[in-house]
Every structure is written in C-alpha cells, then in structure tokens.
Design a protein around this motif. Structure first.
Motif, PDB file in Angstrom:
ATOM      1  N   CYS A  25      12.915  14.586  68.654  1.00 12.35           N
ATOM      2  CA  CYS A  25      12.200  13.307  68.687  1.00 12.35           C
ATOM      3  C   CYS A  25      13.200  12.177  68.990  1.00 12.35           C
ATOM      4  O   CYS A  25      14.375  12.303  68.680  1.00 12.35           O
ATOM      5  N   PRO A  26      12.739  11.051  69.562  1.00 14.00           N
ATOM      6  CA  PRO A  26      13.646   9.921  69.773  1.00 14.00           C
ATOM      7  C   PRO A  26      14.259   9.479  68.430  1.00 14.00           C
ATOM      8  O   PRO A  26      13.563   9.402  67.422  1.00 14.00           O
ATOM      9  N   GLY A  27      15.553   9.220  68.442  1.00 11.11           N
ATOM     10  CA  GLY A  27      16.232   8.738  67.238  1.00 11.11           C
ATOM     11  C   GLY A  27      16.565   9.821  66.233  1.00 11.11           C
ATOM     12  O   GLY A  27      16.879   9.521  65.078  1.00 11.11           O
ATOM     13  N   CYS A  28      16.527  11.094  66.653  1.00  9.99           N
ATOM     14  CA  CYS A  28      16.712  12.215  65.722  1.00  9.99           C
ATOM     15  C   CYS A  28      18.126  12.243  65.123  1.00  9.99           C
ATOM     16  O   CYS A  28      19.119  12.336  65.848  1.00  9.99           O
ATOM     17  N   ILE A  32      22.147  13.977  66.335  1.00  6.22           N
ATOM     18  CA  ILE A  32      23.436  13.280  66.206  1.00  6.22           C
ATOM     19  C   ILE A  32      24.386  14.138  65.372  1.00  6.22           C
ATOM     20  O   ILE A  32      25.568  14.285  65.701  1.00  6.22           O
ATOM     21  N   ILE A 186      25.446  11.026  59.097  1.00  9.73           N
ATOM     22  CA  ILE A 186      25.559  10.708  60.528  1.00  9.73           C
ATOM     23  C   ILE A 186      25.957   9.255  60.752  1.00  9.73           C
ATOM     24  O   ILE A 186      26.359   8.882  61.845  1.00  9.73           O
ATOM     25  N   ALA A 187      25.854   8.418  59.713  1.00 10.57           N
ATOM     26  CA  ALA A 187      26.238   7.017  59.876  1.00 10.57           C
ATOM     27  C   ALA A 187      27.734   6.818  59.698  1.00 10.57           C
ATOM     28  O   ALA A 187      28.245   5.726  59.914  1.00 10.57           O
ATOM     29  N   THR A 223      12.594   4.072  65.339  1.00 11.44           N
ATOM     30  CA  THR A 223      13.670   4.965  65.791  1.00 11.44           C
ATOM     31  C   THR A 223      15.034   4.271  65.825  1.00 11.44           C
ATOM     32  O   THR A 223      16.048   4.894  65.536  1.00 11.44           O
ATOM     33  N   GLU A 224      15.041   2.990  66.153  1.00  9.80           N
ATOM     34  CA  GLU A 224      16.339   2.339  66.371  1.00  9.80           C
ATOM     35  C   GLU A 224      17.153   2.175  65.091  1.00  9.80           C
ATOM     36  O   GLU A 224      18.354   2.008  65.142  1.00  9.80           O
ATOM     37  N   ILE A 225      16.476   2.237  63.919  1.00 12.72           N
ATOM     38  CA  ILE A 225      17.252   2.058  62.688  1.00 12.72           C
ATOM     39  C   ILE A 225      17.617   3.399  62.042  1.00 12.72           C
ATOM     40  O   ILE A 225      18.039   3.444  60.881  1.00 12.72           O
ATOM     41  N   SER A 226      17.480   4.457  62.799  1.00 13.44           N
ATOM     42  CA  SER A 226      17.752   5.785  62.267  1.00 13.44           C
ATOM     43  C   SER A 226      19.150   5.903  61.642  1.00 13.44           C
ATOM     44  O   SER A 226      19.308   6.397  60.523  1.00 13.44           O
ATOM     45  N   VAL A 227      20.169   5.422  62.340  1.00 11.26           N
ATOM     46  CA  VAL A 227      21.534   5.494  61.814  1.00 11.26           C
ATOM     47  C   VAL A 227      21.720   4.487  60.683  1.00 11.26           C
ATOM     48  O   VAL A 227      22.365   4.767  59.669  1.00 11.26           O
ATOM     49  N   LYS A 228      21.107   3.333  60.858  1.00 17.19           N
ATOM     50  CA  LYS A 228      21.215   2.276  59.839  1.00 17.19           C
ATOM     51  C   LYS A 228      20.672   2.764  58.486  1.00 17.19           C
ATOM     52  O   LYS A 228      21.263   2.507  57.433  1.00 17.19           O
ATOM     53  N   ARG A 231      23.019   5.031  56.861  1.00 17.55           N
ATOM     54  CA  ARG A 231      24.128   4.256  56.284  1.00 17.55           C
ATOM     55  C   ARG A 231      23.686   3.623  54.966  1.00 17.55           C
ATOM     56  O   ARG A 231      24.425   3.612  53.984  1.00 17.55           O
TER      57      ARG A 231
ATOM     58  N   PRO B 542      21.715  10.175  70.426  1.00 16.72           N
ATOM     59  CA  PRO B 542      21.295  11.551  70.126  1.00 16.72           C
ATOM     60  C   PRO B 542      21.071  12.362  71.401  1.00 16.72           C
ATOM     61  O   PRO B 542      20.990  13.587  71.344  1.00 16.72           O
ATOM     62  N   CYS B 563      15.300   5.333  72.127  1.00 16.95           N
ATOM     63  CA  CYS B 563      15.208   5.193  70.663  1.00 16.95           C
ATOM     64  C   CYS B 563      15.777   3.858  70.195  1.00 16.95           C
ATOM     65  O   CYS B 563      15.346   3.314  69.192  1.00 16.95           O
ATOM     66  N   GLY B 564      16.784   3.324  70.899  1.00 15.74           N
ATOM     67  CA  GLY B 564      17.317   2.002  70.557  1.00 15.74           C
ATOM     68  C   GLY B 564      18.448   2.015  69.553  1.00 15.74           C
ATOM     69  O   GLY B 564      18.925   0.959  69.142  1.00 15.74           O
ATOM     70  N   ILE B 565      18.918   3.198  69.160  1.00 12.31           N
ATOM     71  CA  ILE B 565      20.021   3.258  68.191  1.00 12.31           C
ATOM     72  C   ILE B 565      21.255   2.544  68.744  1.00 12.31           C
ATOM     73  O   ILE B 565      21.929   1.799  68.035  1.00 12.31           O
ATOM     74  N   GLU B 569      23.245  -0.271  66.727  1.00 11.18           N
ATOM     75  CA  GLU B 569      24.602   0.050  66.267  1.00 11.18           C
ATOM     76  C   GLU B 569      25.684  -0.715  67.033  1.00 11.18           C
ATOM     77  O   GLU B 569      26.855  -0.628  66.687  1.00 11.18           O
TER      78      GLU B 569
END
Lengths: 302, 581
Positions: A25-28, A32, A186-187, A223-228, A231, B542, B563-565, B569
């Motif tokens: 999925c996007p942002g998975c 990462i 992952i962060a 999806t864009e805050i997946s890493v955030k 963290r 990803p 996804c925009g990560i 970031e």
C-alpha cells in the motif's frame, strides 16, 4: 542519543536490494523496513517469509521484489523453516550467508510463536525479524496479540475496541537468553541499520529484531505521516528503542518525552478514545517505561 | 529427474519449488497515484528580510560543506561588501530567522564576516559573470556604499561607470562615519579595491555641484545621485555653537587627527552616530553620557551597539532634551528639559514626546557633541517628491528628465543602513537597465520577477540569468520545518575583547569566526526551503522511486504511488505535494 537522526544521510548505504513496482500500500512502513534491513544485511542473505503482508509485497508468482532469494513458507513455520535453511547451508559449508526469517506480528506473536520459541530455545543461527504493524493487515485488519490496548480493528470494532494489552514479544524472546534482541523503528534509519549490522555480526545464535512498521491502511492515518507516526511512537515511549544482549544486558537508545496523546490523536484507529482512556494508556506506557528503566539500572552486566 | 547418488552416500533430491524469474518492475505502480511529490525550493525568511536579497540559506549550506569560495561567490553576486556588512549590518536576517522559534537565531552576520574575511585573505576577485558591454555610461555621484554598489552592479550589467567623490577617499559613511573598532579601514579598502579591479572608475577630490552635473550631462547616458546625508542637523537652541559636530568628530577620528580631550562629555542624540561618538570618547578616556529625548527603547541605534556602549561605561539619560548651552570658562552648562510621553508614532512604535512642564536639569560637562541626524548639503541632492515620470521604487527614486536621473542611498532609503544603501544601488542598476531595454512604461513591473520573497529585495543572480527566480516565492515558516531533524544547540559566539581591554584601544571589539566556529554554526541552520542533499526523500521512499539522474535526485513517476512521505520527511520544506486530479 537524540542526535542519532541528524546527519543520518552520510552514514546510510545508497545500495538497494529491493525493486520498485512492488504492491505494498502507499506509505507502507513494512516496505521501508525491508529496504533498511537489506542495506545492512547485503547480498548474501536468504529470506524466509511466512504468510504476512510481505508474502504479497515480495511479488506474486513469477515476480520478485527483492534482489536476494526468498523462501515463501506457511504461516506458522518461519522459525522451523529458517532452522532448516540454516542446516542446509551449513551442510553446504556456506557460513557466509545470513538466514533471515521475516514475519509479521500475526506470524510471530500468535501463529508462529511455537516454531519461533522452539528454534530460539535451540539458539538456531539466524536472524528473526518481526515487522510489527499491530494487526493482521494483509487479510483486512483483524486484531492480533500485537494490537495495542485501545485500538479498533475489524474484529474489535466500534465500542468493542481492544481492551487487552499488547504482548511484550521482545521480553519473551529475551527470556530465551538469546545473544541479541532489540527493537527498531523505520523512523530511525541509522539506529535500525546499526542494529541489523550488530545482528549480522553476532553469528552462531538467534538474533531477534522487533521492528515497528506503521500501516496507514490499518491505522487509518494519511500515508504521508507514516514515518512521522513511527517516530512519535518512539518519542512518546509507546515503542521504546532498546537492545538486550544475552537476555540480561539492557541498553536504552532513546528517551522519549512527549505525551501519548500526541501519538494517539492523529490515528483513526484510536479516535474513539476518551480522555480517561488516554490517561489509562499513558499510565501503562509510564509503567512499562519504568520497568524498562529499572531493568537497565539493575543490569547484571556492567 | 534421475536421482544421483553421491560418493558420500547422500542424494541430490530435485526440488519441486516454483521459482520467480522476473521482477516487480513490470508493475507501473505510478498509476495508483493521485498526488505527485515534486522538488520545490522556497524562500528562506532571512533572504527575504535581507535588503540585499542574499541567498542566505544556500550560503549557509555551502559554508557547511566547507565550499567557502562558492559561498563567497553566492554573496558577492548580490552584495560586494561581505566583510563590511559582516561587521556593521544590523542583520534583519537574524530577526527573521526561523530558528528563533526553536532556540536562538543563527549568527548569520558572523558567518558573513567570516566569508568576507576569507575572500580578502584568499584575494578572491568578484565573480566574473557580466552582460556584454552596451556602450552606455553612467555618472555616479558619491562613493559611499550606494554609489559603489550601483557602480558594481551597473558594470556587471554591461555599463561603463564613473564614480565622483568630493572627499579624498571612497567609502562615504563607511570611510568617515564609522569608528575603527567597528570597521577597520584596511578591510573597507580591500573591498573597494575589488570593485575598482572589476572595472569601476572612481575619481576622488571632485567637488560636487549642480554645475558639475550640468557640465557633464552630455557625457553620460544616466546619473545616479547618492551623496548621502553629510551635513549634521543643528539643534537651534541658544548657545548651540558651543557644541561640536558629531559627524565631524568621527571624520577627524578616521583621519587620526584628533586633539586630546579629557573630562566629561554629553552626546545629544539616539542614533548609531551618537553611540559611535560615545564609544569613541570612552576610548579617548572621557566619561560620556548620551542625552536622548525619547526612551532608551526608542533609540534608533542598533540594540547591540547600545548594549556594548552601556557595558563600556556610557551612561544614557533618557527623556531629556537640551534647550540651552552656556559656555563658562572651559565648561559647558547644559540645560535639559524633561520630556514626557504623549503617545506612540505607530502602535508599539517609538514614543512621541512633549516637554514635561517646566522640569529642567542643569548639567555641567566639558564637551557637547551633537548627533541628532544629518541631511543633504545642497537642495539639488533632494530627490523629487513627485512629478511626471517620477517613480519611487522602495530603495531609490527614478526621475526621467532629459536624462534618467536616479537617487539612492540615504537620500531615498526609509531605513538608513549600509545594506539598504547597497540595495538601492542594486535596485537603481536593475531599474536603469530595464529602462534602457524596455522603456519607461515597463519599468515598475519589469523588476517584479526578480524579487526575493515578496520584495523589495531583488536578486541580481536571477536578473543576470534573465529568468524568473527559480525558487518559489513562498517564505518558509517555522511550522513548515520538520524540527524532528534538529537538536537544540547554543549559538556559537565569536571571541571578543574584554570590556576593560576594549575601552583602551580602537582595536576591533569582536573577532572573526574561526574556521571551526563558522562550520559549527552552519550546522544549526535549518536551511529553510532549499535542498541540501540530506537524502531523506530517497532514504524513506517505500517504493525505491527516488533515483539519481545526472547526479540529481528525481522522482520516478512510473513507480511513485504518491504517499507523500518524502514531502513530510523533508526537514526544510524543499518539496511539495500536488494533487493530480
């Protein structure tokens, strides 16, 4: 300690062992996680993947998304298959190749724990990675024993959100007194890659890595805050970063100082929680943190 | 398959396991995407606040990579005076710095000084990029910062420039109005030398008059008047002839022609000149007091200077204005009128003061200096207020008479600072060039594409390239910085003379950063809005969809799922996410 994120770029290998075009999925977060892991493990790696999201991300037949060999295996058997693979390589006198079992939280916390515990008790020579997205995401977000208190899933819906705590898998593995058990996120790429490097070096026994991998689809987050989010889990001590050598030597890698609400309030799976519920979660996190801190202080190894 | 028995008794058993033979690369997952990330460099608040429009974030980045020469070039293209501005600029950039929201602003001025001194040490020349010579010549009146900057920028744009200066040496206020402990003459001389080497001709000892302009009119295609405010304003109170002209005093100091003074002194005024005089007097062994009619916080002098003066023992008497001076014997008796606040010029602005009844104070001092402001010496130096074909451009005024006539520097700048003077020289050069190329009517709009942020600062770099600034004009705010990637760190302080040492000499009070200090401080900079190749976009993708193409990062849209990560970031908002539907 907090500086571990800064200037990470210079120290991270630019080499990738993963192909684009995979169907995560996007942002998975799990995708990462694999990228980082392989940056440390390198080409001489064989993967054992039981049923989990990665069973799909690795590519439908005849595709593969990795540049290293993968053995797809049954849900409950990652520990056993990895043991067998190691034995086969040993017979071929290949001691260089690292065997890695790569399983989700369902395949580790629930369905695969017997095979895992068995292999670990024998101190089999492989790295076991649990990439934890806190539910059976691949099959439609069913709760697992890794699902945290307070979370909604499709099997803990509405007001029946999950009211039992997340199983502490790292402590269970450490209790087997294996050479190395650690958590990673992952962060924190530099920290995570460093831990995979340590695990790779410690040949001869089981190394266990519990990797926190966010899931925008199942957690109901953009999806864009997946890493955030990943963290934030560390910054709020919901998912502390630490290492345990030989089951007794504890080392903490990051000290969070933010309230859990910063982590919870941005996720759809927690949006039903009241202030009292959040308070309860904060108390649990504080209690776990205190426990961890005491283990560190009472380190038997100096 | 036939089973093969090996010599050691084991058998090879055929494995009936399906094996992958192609990769996932055939899946063009980019078709899933409905939002598209892109590299989108934006404007840093420091750059937008810099009157000279220096590309500060990039300068910090280059210095951080220890590419000092490139960093110097990046400054010089917008400002030929980094060593001067690194000493005397009141650094509005630091006031605008986003790092203030995190801990303390970046010491931008200190880095500029370091780079300026580096350029001098390395005998660096001005960047050679020039437009072809166009055969036009410009007469510049006054070799102060505005005139020198105009000469420099016009030369870059292909004009031939003559600067005429009434005094014996170029530099204007920098040469004659700023004390040695703030700006050593040799530093100034080196930066002016560089401008001469670039091809600007400077003629000194040429008295300026309206006649001169009339006589030379036919020889030049345009004029730039920037003769500054060189005549001190008078107090117009009984006995004011007993007071010395503060600017004259500073000029004497710069000529090293000072008669020894002793005792106490009152300096009337609240601007930088007043503070410069007071701090110079301390160094000569006097006890000065600054008398200012408004409050301390209303003083137009730079806060840092006021603070340094206070540390060096200068007293400040606020809310008093002189109404009479009586000279008896060697001493001056100053009658001071108490003032009171009657309002504010703007909300939160300077106080408006009026005499507070009859409350007065009599003060005996040995000397009185005035520093209540300055003005042009002759009426022709005033820019026209209005009229047909008169354009006020923010930093300069453009009057199109029979020849284009431009006014700049202190004559037109609302803020009378060195960097604003440099800005007016640049603006005049670009406006004049636009005029010659596109005519009068196009002028106002012609410069808009080269603004830094929302202006009024202009980018010479983009003007030379003849293209719109490649950077998005959006000014990055603190909220747009991903502060997770930064840790708090104290501002690196440059070494400075101890007060008991500094008050006995005219040596510079502050030292230039060392190499290590300069680099250390640049680590603190967020580098708002520009890509410093931190690689986060690539690390966290990803999809392995951020790839290098000709050593630049590009997003492989065949696979990017949007996804925009990467955008979140990015520590410094140098990317953006655009909707595709």
């Amino acid at each position: 300690m907090e500086d571990c994120q800064i200037m990470l770029q210079q120290k991270i290998s630019d080499k990738d062992y993963m192909y684009p075009g995979h169907v995560a999925c996007p942002g998975c977060g799990a995708a990462i996680a694999m990228r980082f892991a392989l940056k440390a493990l390198g080409e001489k790696t064989m993967m054992v993947i039981p049923a989990c999201c990665w069973g799909v991300i690795a590519g439908p037949y005849p595709q593969t998304s990795l540049k290293v060999p993968i053995l797809h295996t049954a849900f409950a058997t990652a520990g056993a298959t990895a043991s067998g693979l190691r034995a086969a390589l040993d017979m071929k006198e290949d001691t260089e190749t690292t065997v890695v079992a790569w399983a989700g939280d369902g395949g580790t916390f629930d369905i695969g724990i017997q095979a895992l515990s068995g292999a670990v008790e024998r101190n089999e020579d492989f790295i076991y990675v649990c990439y934890d997205n806190e539910a059976y995401m691949n099959t439609g977000v069913q709760r697992s024993s890794a699902t945290p208190f307070g979370s909604r899933t499709t099997t803990t819906p509405g007001k029946d959100w999950k009211r039992s705590r997340k199983k502490n898998i790292t402590e269970i593995l450490a209790a087997h007194r294996i050479p190395y058990a650690a958590t990673a996120s992952i962060a924190f790429p530099e920290d995570m890659i460093q831990k995979f490097n340590v695990a790779k070096q410690l040949k001869g026994g089981t190394r266990f890595l519990h990797v926190f991998a966010s899931c925008p689809t199942g957690w109901r987050i953009p999806t864009e805050i997946s890493v955030k989010i990943a963290r934030l889990a560390v910054q709020t001590n919901v998912f502390p970063l630490y290492e345990i050598k030989n089951g007794i030597d504890y080392r903490l890698n990051y000290k969070g100082d933010r309230p859990v609400t910063d982590y919870l309030k941005v996720q759809g799976r927690f949006k039903h929680l009241t202030d009292d519920d959040i308070k309860q979660i904060q108390d649990m996190v504080d209690e776990d943190w205190e426990l961890l801190r005491r283990k560190m202080e009472n380190n038997l190894v100096t | 398959m036939e089973r093969m028995k090996k010599q050691n008794g084991t058998e090879d058993i055929p494995l009936f396991i399906s094996r992958s033979n192609i990769t996932t690369e055939i899946n063009k997952t980019g078709s899933w995407r409905f939002a598209r990330p892109k590299y989108d460099e934006k404007t840093s608040p420091c750059s937008a606040a810099c009157p000279a429009g220096e590309d500060i974030a990039r300068i910090q980045m280059l210095a951080n990579q220890e590419s000092f020469k490139e960093a110097v070039h990046t400054i010089l293209i917008e400002n030929p005076f980094p060593a001067v501005c690194g000493r005397v600029c009141f650094h509005p950039c630091e006031t605008a710095c986003n790092r203030t929201g995190f801990d303390e602003p970046i010491a931008i001025r200190c880095l500029e000084r370091f780079l300026g001194d580096f350029a001098i040490q390395e005998s660096m020349k001005l960047p050679p990029e020039k437009l072809p010579e166009n055969g036009k010549s410009v007469c510049i009146v006054g070799a102060g910062p505005a005139g020198l900057a105009a000469g420099y920028f016009l030369t870059r744009l292909g004009y031939s420039c003559h600067i005429f200066e009434a005094s014996s040496e170029p530099g204007g206020i920098l040469r004659w109005g700023i004390p040695e402990y703030r700006l050593p003459v040799k530093i100034l001389a080196r930066e002016i030398e560089r401008i001469k080497d670039f091809g600007v001709k400077i003629n000194c000892n040429v008295p300026m008059s309206q006649n001169f302009l009339k006589e030379t009119k036919s020889r030049y295609d345009a004029f730039f008047i920037a003769c500054g405010y060189s005549r001190s304003m008078q107090m117009n109170i009984p006995g004011d002839q007993a007071a010395s002209d503060g600017l004259e005093f500073l000029r004497h100091m710069r000529r090293e022609e000072i008669t020894p003074l002793t005792g106490t002194a009152a300096v009337v005024g609240g601007g930088n000149t007043a503070v410069d005089i007071a701090r110079s007097l301390v160094r000569l062994g006097l006890n000065p007091i600054i008398v200012y009619r408004r409050r301390k916080q209303d003083m137009p002098a730079f806060k840092h200077e006021v603070e340094m003066a206070r540390k060096e023992g200068v007293k400040i008497l606020e809310l008093f204005a002189p109404i009479q001076i009586e000279k008896t014997g060697g001493a001056c008796f100053l009658t001071l009128q108490q003032m009171k606040i009657s309002g504010a010029e703007t909300s939160g602005g300077r106080a408006v003061v009026v005499p507070d009844g009859r409350v007065t104070q009599l003060r005996r001092v040995d000397h009185v200096f005035t520093a209540i402001g300055a003005e042009p010496t002759e009426p022709w130096q005033f820019p026209p207020e209005q009229g047909p074909e008169t354009l006020h451009l923010g930093h300069c005024t453009f009057a199109h008479r029979d020849r284009p006539l431009m006014f700049g520097g202190d004559l037109t700048n609302p803020i009378k600072s060195v960097t604003d003077a440099i800005a007016s020289g640049k603006q005049a050069a670009m406006a004049l060039d636009a005029f010659f190329k596109k005519g009068w009517d196009a002028n106002a709009d012609r410069l808009a594409p080269y603004r830094v942020g929302s202006g009024p600062a202009l980018s010479m770099e983009s003007y030379l390239k003849g293209e719109h600034t490649s950077r998005n004009r959006h000014i990055v705010s603190y909220e747009e910085i991903n502060t997770d990637y930064f840790s708090t760190a104290a501002r690196v302080l440059s070494a400075s003379l101890a007060v008991d040492e500094s008050v006995h000499s005219f040596l510079e009070t502050e030292e230039t950063y060392t190499f290590d200090q300069a680099v250390e401080e640049t680590y603190r900079c967020f580098k708002c809005g520009i890509c410093d190749s931190c690689n986060n976009c690539r690390i966290f993708c990803p999809e392995v969809a951020v790839v290098f193409k000709d050593s630049r990062r590009v997003i492989d849209l065949n696979y990017c799922k949007g996804c925009g990560i990467c955008v979140v970031e990015c520590p410094r908002n140098a990317m953006a996410l655009e909707m595709e539907i």
